[in-house]
Design a protein around this motif. Structure first.
Motif, PDB file in Angstrom:
ATOM      1  N   ALA A  25     -28.448 -17.319  10.438  1.00 26.16           N
ATOM      2  CA  ALA A  25     -28.918 -17.018  11.798  1.00 26.16           C
ATOM      3  C   ALA A  25     -27.711 -17.055  12.739  1.00 26.16           C
ATOM      4  O   ALA A  25     -27.029 -18.081  12.828  1.00 26.16           O
ATOM      5  N   PHE A  26     -27.437 -15.926  13.392  1.00 22.06           N
ATOM      6  CA  PHE A  26     -26.325 -15.868  14.335  1.00 22.06           C
ATOM      7  C   PHE A  26     -26.832 -16.255  15.727  1.00 22.06           C
ATOM      8  O   PHE A  26     -27.780 -15.637  16.240  1.00 22.06           O
ATOM      9  N   PRO A  27     -26.191 -17.275  16.347  1.00 21.68           N
ATOM     10  CA  PRO A  27     -26.679 -17.714  17.653  1.00 21.68           C
ATOM     11  C   PRO A  27     -26.381 -16.718  18.777  1.00 21.68           C
ATOM     12  O   PRO A  27     -25.355 -16.045  18.766  1.00 21.68           O
ATOM     13  N   ARG A  28     -27.312 -16.621  19.716  1.00 22.55           N
ATOM     14  CA  ARG A  28     -27.189 -15.709  20.857  1.00 22.55           C
ATOM     15  C   ARG A  28     -26.072 -16.185  21.804  1.00 22.55           C
ATOM     16  O   ARG A  28     -25.938 -17.371  22.093  1.00 22.55           O
ATOM     17  N   PRO A 170     -23.577  -3.232  24.051  1.00 26.04           N
ATOM     18  CA  PRO A 170     -24.280  -3.920  22.950  1.00 26.04           C
ATOM     19  C   PRO A 170     -24.749  -5.328  23.309  1.00 26.04           C
ATOM     20  O   PRO A 170     -24.225  -5.954  24.227  1.00 26.04           O
ATOM     21  N   LYS A 171     -25.729  -5.785  22.543  1.00 26.81           N
ATOM     22  CA  LYS A 171     -26.102  -7.206  22.596  1.00 26.81           C
ATOM     23  C   LYS A 171     -25.206  -7.978  21.634  1.00 26.81           C
ATOM     24  O   LYS A 171     -24.923  -9.142  21.827  1.00 26.81           O
ATOM     25  N   VAL A 172     -24.864  -7.288  20.528  1.00 20.93           N
ATOM     26  CA  VAL A 172     -24.051  -7.908  19.480  1.00 20.93           C
ATOM     27  C   VAL A 172     -22.835  -7.022  19.218  1.00 20.93           C
ATOM     28  O   VAL A 172     -22.977  -5.820  18.998  1.00 20.93           O
ATOM     29  N   LEU A 173     -21.668  -7.634  19.246  1.00 22.71           N
ATOM     30  CA  LEU A 173     -20.440  -6.899  18.964  1.00 22.71           C
ATOM     31  C   LEU A 173     -19.874  -7.401  17.641  1.00 22.71           C
ATOM     32  O   LEU A 173     -19.562  -8.585  17.497  1.00 22.71           O
ATOM     33  N   LEU A 174     -19.785  -6.493  16.648  1.00 24.37           N
ATOM     34  CA  LEU A 174     -19.229  -6.856  15.343  1.00 24.37           C
ATOM     35  C   LEU A 174     -17.781  -6.381  15.275  1.00 24.37           C
ATOM     36  O   LEU A 174     -17.515  -5.202  15.503  1.00 24.37           O
ATOM     37  N   LEU A 175     -16.883  -7.282  14.975  1.00 24.65           N
ATOM     38  CA  LEU A 175     -15.462  -6.927  14.896  1.00 24.65           C
ATOM     39  C   LEU A 175     -14.997  -7.150  13.460  1.00 24.65           C
ATOM     40  O   LEU A 175     -14.990  -8.278  12.973  1.00 24.65           O
ATOM     41  N   ASP A 176     -14.634  -6.048  12.780  1.00 26.14           N
ATOM     42  CA  ASP A 176     -14.223  -6.148  11.377  1.00 26.14           C
ATOM     43  C   ASP A 176     -12.702  -6.264  11.309  1.00 26.14           C
ATOM     44  O   ASP A 176     -11.994  -5.291  11.530  1.00 26.14           O
ATOM     45  N   MET A 203     -22.138 -11.842  25.722  1.00 26.21           N
ATOM     46  CA  MET A 203     -22.447 -11.094  24.505  1.00 26.21           C
ATOM     47  C   MET A 203     -22.312 -11.991  23.260  1.00 26.21           C
ATOM     48  O   MET A 203     -21.532 -12.933  23.264  1.00 26.21           O
ATOM     49  N   SER A 204     -23.063 -11.663  22.227  1.00 23.30           N
ATOM     50  CA  SER A 204     -22.898 -12.350  20.945  1.00 23.30           C
ATOM     51  C   SER A 204     -21.828 -11.591  20.165  1.00 23.30           C
ATOM     52  O   SER A 204     -21.943 -10.375  20.009  1.00 23.30           O
ATOM     53  N   VAL A 205     -20.811 -12.287  19.709  1.00 25.12           N
ATOM     54  CA  VAL A 205     -19.722 -11.643  18.979  1.00 25.12           C
ATOM     55  C   VAL A 205     -19.708 -12.184  17.550  1.00 25.12           C
ATOM     56  O   VAL A 205     -19.827 -13.397  17.344  1.00 25.12           O
ATOM     57  N   ILE A 206     -19.610 -11.274  16.582  1.00 25.21           N
ATOM     58  CA  ILE A 206     -19.520 -11.700  15.177  1.00 25.21           C
ATOM     59  C   ILE A 206     -18.274 -11.056  14.590  1.00 25.21           C
ATOM     60  O   ILE A 206     -18.121  -9.833  14.671  1.00 25.21           O
ATOM     61  N   LEU A 207     -17.388 -11.859  14.040  1.00 24.92           N
ATOM     62  CA  LEU A 207     -16.173 -11.270  13.504  1.00 24.92           C
ATOM     63  C   LEU A 207     -15.952 -11.613  12.045  1.00 24.92           C
ATOM     64  O   LEU A 207     -16.316 -12.687  11.574  1.00 24.92           O
TER      65      LEU A 207
END
Ligand code: ATP
Length: 266
Positions: A25-28, A170-176, A203-207
């Motif tokens: 679960a990724f937190p907001r 975006p609500k979620v930004l994915l950085l690869d 924003m929620s950021v997932i990297l």
């Protein structure tokens, strides 16, 4: 509160299970990271979240709604944007145009009309320009707005890719792997930029990132994959000293001492 949840997520390629039943679960409104050795399944995981691959099993929910089977462009409209391990800019377009392309999903007149200044698009043109300029200012590229994207230095191209992703609101930004190929000064600037994105936009950021210094400095919550399965999750301190994580990165011999911590992995 959770923004993005995956449950029992599976992706197989023939006989190879690239992602084998991951729950997370990724937190907001926070910065999270997905880490793991080469081939751990990180990119496959991102490709499922962004609709490039359909999972063989499992659930992906954005804000409680399933996005499994949704097409990549619709997932962007629903609020997930990403950058890629290998930069994917429109090299022959200007810096400004690249950001405007990112904005097209929110334009009524469409990007072609806006870029060609067709009459129906004129009323949108000024606000689009101002918003694109504001985003370029945010990432520090406003002075290069008329440059061809392909001519930018590497670190600037990565920041432009982030600006283009932000343009989709975006609500979620994915950085690869955002720091891949960057020198230490560029990486330090990138850390500042990612932190500002989270602080100023919520924003929620997932990297995904191999640079452990960046991961540990920025992330509140970390998912560790190895051979497609979750071996650990938690905050940076928990992850740094987790025996399974150290073993996955450094081999079993590294965990025999008592005080081993994962500091920097290149
Ligand atoms: N399209 C594909 N077809 C077949 N096998 C694939 C495909 N994509 C990935 N794999 C395999 O799935 C496994 C996970 O790959 P993936 O690229 O997701 O790992 P990763 O953690 O992102 O690795 P890296 O850090 O090297 O980018 C690897 O064994 C890889 O060879």
């Amino acid at each position: 509160m959770t923004i993005l949840r995956v449950s029992k997520l599976v992706k197989r390629f023939g006989g190879l299970t690239a992602v084998g039943g991951v729950d997370f679960a990724f937190p907001r409104g926070k910065i999270s990271a997905v880490i793991g050795p080469n081939g751990a399944g990180k990119t496959t995981f991102f490709n499922m979240i962004t609709g490039i691959y359909t999972p063989d099993e499992g659930v992906i929910e954005l804000d409680g709604a399933s996005i499994v089977g949704v097409k990549p462009h619709q997932i962007v409209s629903m609020g997930i944007a990403r950058t890629f391990q290998n930069i994917r800019l429109f090299g022959s377009m200007t810096v400004l145009e690249n950001v405007m392309v990112g904005m097209h999903i929110h334009l009524k007149a469409g990007i072609v009309g806006t870029l060609l200044s067709l009459p129906a698009a004129r009323h949108e043109e000024e606000s689009v320009y101002l918003e694109a300029y504001r985003l370029l200012e945010f990432v520090g590229l406003q002075e290069l707005l008329n440059e061809q994207a392909a001519n930018l230095p590497y670190g600037a191209q990565r920041r432009l890719e982030i600006a283009r992703a932000l343009a989709t609101k975006p609500k979620v930004l994915l950085l690869d792997e955002p720091a891949a190929g960057m020198n230490p000064r560029e990486t330090a600037e990138l850390i500042g930029l990612i932190r500002r994105i989270q602080e100023e936009t919520g924003m929620s950021v997932i990297l995904i990132e191999h640079d452990m210094k960046l991961v540990m400095e920025l992330s509140e919550h970390i998912l560790v994959l190895d051979y497609g399965t979750k071996i650990a999750e938690g905050g940076p301190d928990h992850i740094r000293s987790h025996p399974k994580v150290i073993e996955a990165y450094l081999g079993k011999s590294a965990v025999e001492g008592d005080n081993v911590r994962l500091e920097v992995v290149t």
